[in-house]
Design a protein around this motif. Sequence first.
Motif, PDB file in Angstrom:
ATOM      1  N   VAL A 121       0.857  -1.179   0.000  1.00  0.00           N
ATOM      2  CA  VAL A 121       0.000   0.000   0.000  1.00  0.00           C
ATOM      3  C   VAL A 121       0.899   1.237   0.000  1.00  0.00           C
ATOM      4  O   VAL A 121       1.808   1.345   0.824  1.00  0.00           O
ATOM      5  CB  VAL A 121      -0.911   0.009   1.243  1.00  0.00           C
ATOM      6  N   PRO A 122       0.696   2.191  -0.923  1.00  0.00           N
ATOM      7  CA  PRO A 122       1.605   3.342  -1.001  1.00  0.00           C
ATOM      8  C   PRO A 122       1.485   4.310   0.168  1.00  0.00           C
ATOM      9  O   PRO A 122       2.447   5.006   0.493  1.00  0.00           O
ATOM     10  CB  PRO A 122       1.202   4.021  -2.312  1.00  0.00           C
ATOM     11  N   ALA A 123       0.320   4.364   0.802  1.00  0.00           N
ATOM     12  CA  ALA A 123       0.129   5.270   1.940  1.00  0.00           C
ATOM     13  C   ALA A 123      -0.782   4.588   2.947  1.00  0.00           C
ATOM     14  O   ALA A 123      -1.834   4.057   2.592  1.00  0.00           O
ATOM     15  CB  ALA A 123      -0.477   6.600   1.487  1.00  0.00           C
ATOM     16  N   SER A 124      -0.371   4.587   4.204  1.00  0.00           N
ATOM     17  CA  SER A 124      -1.167   3.920   5.237  1.00  0.00           C
ATOM     18  C   SER A 124      -1.049   4.689   6.542  1.00  0.00           C
ATOM     19  O   SER A 124       0.041   5.130   6.930  1.00  0.00           O
ATOM     20  CB  SER A 124      -0.681   2.478   5.440  1.00  0.00           C
ATOM     21  N   LEU A 125      -2.196   4.828   7.218  1.00  0.00           N
ATOM     22  CA  LEU A 125      -2.254   5.509   8.503  1.00  0.00           C
ATOM     23  C   LEU A 125      -3.054   4.672   9.495  1.00  0.00           C
ATOM     24  O   LEU A 125      -3.839   3.811   9.106  1.00  0.00           O
ATOM     25  CB  LEU A 125      -2.906   6.895   8.386  1.00  0.00           C
ATOM     26  N   ALA A 126      -2.882   4.989  10.778  1.00  0.00           N
ATOM     27  CA  ALA A 126      -3.670   4.368  11.843  1.00  0.00           C
ATOM     28  C   ALA A 126      -4.312   5.461  12.671  1.00  0.00           C
ATOM     29  O   ALA A 126      -3.642   6.419  13.074  1.00  0.00           O
ATOM     30  CB  ALA A 126      -2.782   3.492  12.725  1.00  0.00           C
ATOM     31  N   SER A 127      -5.626   5.311  12.920  1.00  0.00           N
ATOM     32  CA  SER A 127      -6.337   6.275  13.763  1.00  0.00           C
ATOM     33  C   SER A 127      -6.716   5.670  15.111  1.00  0.00           C
ATOM     34  O   SER A 127      -7.154   6.390  16.003  1.00  0.00           O
ATOM     35  CB  SER A 127      -7.599   6.787  13.061  1.00  0.00           C
ATOM     36  N   TYR A 128      -6.639   4.326  15.237  1.00  0.00           N
ATOM     37  CA  TYR A 128      -6.871   3.592  16.487  1.00  0.00           C
ATOM     38  C   TYR A 128      -8.332   3.563  16.923  1.00  0.00           C
ATOM     39  O   TYR A 128      -8.654   2.926  17.910  1.00  0.00           O
ATOM     40  CB  TYR A 128      -5.992   4.132  17.625  1.00  0.00           C
ATOM     41  N   CYS A 129      -9.195   4.225  16.221  1.00  0.00           N
ATOM     42  CA  CYS A 129     -10.634   4.137  16.456  1.00  0.00           C
ATOM     43  C   CYS A 129     -11.362   4.913  15.373  1.00  0.00           C
ATOM     44  O   CYS A 129     -10.748   5.598  14.558  1.00  0.00           O
ATOM     45  CB  CYS A 129     -11.023   4.651  17.840  1.00  0.00           C
ATOM     46  N   TRP A 130     -12.690   4.774  15.385  1.00  0.00           N
ATOM     47  CA  TRP A 130     -13.508   5.363  14.320  1.00  0.00           C
ATOM     48  C   TRP A 130     -14.475   6.401  14.857  1.00  0.00           C
ATOM     49  O   TRP A 130     -15.462   6.727  14.196  1.00  0.00           O
ATOM     50  CB  TRP A 130     -14.282   4.254  13.599  1.00  0.00           C
ATOM     51  N   THR A 131     -14.214   6.956  16.029  1.00  0.00           N
ATOM     52  CA  THR A 131     -15.084   8.013  16.523  1.00  0.00           C
ATOM     53  C   THR A 131     -14.852   9.307  15.738  1.00  0.00           C
ATOM     54  O   THR A 131     -13.841   9.473  15.060  1.00  0.00           O
ATOM     55  CB  THR A 131     -14.852   8.265  18.017  1.00  0.00           C
ATOM     56  N   GLU A 132     -15.782  10.209  15.855  1.00  0.00           N
ATOM     57  CA  GLU A 132     -15.734  11.445  15.075  1.00  0.00           C
ATOM     58  C   GLU A 132     -14.423  12.194  15.257  1.00  0.00           C
ATOM     59  O   GLU A 132     -13.809  12.654  14.289  1.00  0.00           O
ATOM     60  CB  GLU A 132     -16.914  12.348  15.466  1.00  0.00           C
TER      61      GLU A 132
END
Length: 609
Positions: A552-563
Amino acid sequence: MQNRSPSRRTVLTCATAVAAGAAGVVGVTAGPAVAQRRDSRLKNILARMSIEAKIGQLFVPYFYGASATSPSRLDQERNLEELGVRTVAELIAKYHIGGVIYFSGWTNNIHDPHQIAELSNGVQRASLALPTPVPSLISIDQEHGVNVRIGSGATQLPGAMALGAGRSLSDARTAARISGTELAALGIHQNFAPVADVNVNPANPIINIRSFGADPRAVGRMVAAQVTGYQRSGVVACAKHFPGHGDTGEDSHTGLPVITHTREEWERIDAPPFKAAIAAGVDSIMTAHLQVPALDPSNEPATLSPAILRGVLRDELGFDGVIVTDALNMQGVRTKYGDDRVPVLALKAGADQLLFPPDIGVAYNGVLAAVRTGEITEGRLDESVLRVLRLKDKAGLLSGSPYASRREVDRVVGARGHRLTAARIAERTTTLLVNEGGALPLRGRQRRLLVVGASPAFPTDDTRTTVPELARAFDGLGFRTTRLATGREPDSAKIDEAVAAARGRDAVVVTTDNVDAASPQRTLVSRLLATGVPVVHLAVRNPYDIAHLGDVPASLASYCWTEVELHAAARVIAGRVEPCGRLPVPVQRADDPDKVLFRSGHGLSYGTV
C-alpha cells in the motif's frame, strides 16, 4: 431539574469536608491526623447502618431505564423480570444499594446530558431516602475510543492506544481531566478507567486498542497521568484489569483465560502500570476474571483469589484503596461457582465493590447468608464499607449536595473549549505508517475522492458510521467525495462496485477494521490498488491491519472510528496538520510473526519522507 440542597436529614449524616481544599478532589492524600478524623466521622455513619445496609453499600448493579422513578413501560417490565423491581429507586430501597452503573444502548440509561443528570439526581434522591441516607457512587465505563457510554452531547476523546501513539503525558492527563469534569457535572463520580493492561498479544480479543501499548513502563506513565487527570476532576479513577489482561487470546466475557507468564514475566510486563497507578494515588483497582498460575497455583480466577488480591495487590503492592470486581455476570468468574457464591468468595478474597451481579437478589442474599452464618465476619464487612465511604467522601459526595446542576451541565458538558482540545489531541495521535513516493498529503488537484471500506458504527450511536463520517470530514476540507460502505466482509459484488466507483476519482481513501489473513478486506484493497488510482489506507481500529495489505503506497492508523479521530485523520491526509503519532505497539509480519514489520515507535511525518 434543579440543583437541590441536601435535606436536614442528609446534613446530619453527611458531615462537612475534613480538610479545606480537599473536597471534590479524589486521590488527595490526607495526613495521619486528618485521615483519623475522617475515619472517625465515617465510622459514625457505619455504626448507624444495619447489616443489610452495609451489604447493599458494596453492590453496583445495572438497571433499565432513563429515569429513576418513571422509566418506560418496557424498561419497567425488564427491571421486574431481571431485578424484581420496577425502577432503580425501588432497587435502591429494596437492597440498600450503594452504587449503580450506567450503560448506553441495551439498558436505555443514556440519552442526552440533561437526562443523564436528572437520572443521577433521581438515584441520589432514592439513596438519601434510605434509613441511613448515604449518597450513591454512580459509575460508568467511559474509557473513550472504542469503549464509550456517553456519546451525543459530551466531548469525545481519543482512546488509550491513540493516546499511547501521541506519547504525551500532558495530553493523557488533559483528556482524563476533561472527561472527569464532564462526568462529575452529570453526577457520575466513578469511572472504570484507565485500562492498565499491557497489550503484548496482537490477537487479544478484549483489550487490544483499549491498552496504551506494549511497553510496560510507557503504559505505566500514561496510566498514572490519567489517574491524576480523573481524580483532580473529582472522579474516582479505576486501574484495570488486575493482575493484567494484556496477553490473553480469550475473552473473559465468554471464558476463563489463562495468563502463562512466569512470576518474573509478570513483574516485568504486567505489574509496572498497576504500580504506577498506586504511586499516583489511584483510589480503585478492578480485578480480572482470569487464571494466573504463577501468582496463584490453585488457579482460582483472580477476582476470587486471596493469593492475588490480598497477597499480591494488598500486601506486596501496598494498595489500600477499593478493589472492584469486574462484572460478575461474565463467564470467566462463573465457571466454577454459582451466582450466590461468587460475591461471597470475592469478598473473602479481598474485593470491596461487587459489580454487575447477574441476579442482584441471589447475590445479595448470598452475602447476607454468609454474614449471618459467620463465614464473612461483620468486621470484614465493615472493612469494605469503610473503604467505599472513603471513596464517596473523597469525591465530595458526603460534604455537600450530591445533586447535578443543569447550569453546570450546560457550562461544562461538550464545552467548545473541550472539543477543540480533543481535536488537537487527536491530531497528535494519528500515525503515518507508510508514505511511498510522497503519496501524502493529498495534493491540491486531488479533490475528487472515493471514501470506501469498513464502516463500523460509532460506539454510542449506530446511526452514524465510519465511511459517511470520514467523507463528511473531507467535504468540510473542500474535497468532493463519493462514499461507499463495503463492510468488514465485502462480497465480490460489493468489491466490484467499489472498483467501479474508483474510476474517475483522483484518489481513494479505504478504511479497514480488524484485517486478518482470511479477510475479504484484503481483496478489496488489492483490487483498488489495481485500478491505478492513488490509494490511501486508514486502519480505523487495529494498527496491525497493515501487515496483511501488501504494498500500500500510503497507510495511517487512527486507532478508532469516533468522530474526533476520523476528522483528525482527514486533516492529516489533507496536509492540514503534520502527522506525529508513533506506534505504541510493534506490528509483526503476517507471513512471519517472529519478525517485526514496524517497530514500536515507528511513525513518519511529511518532513521525514
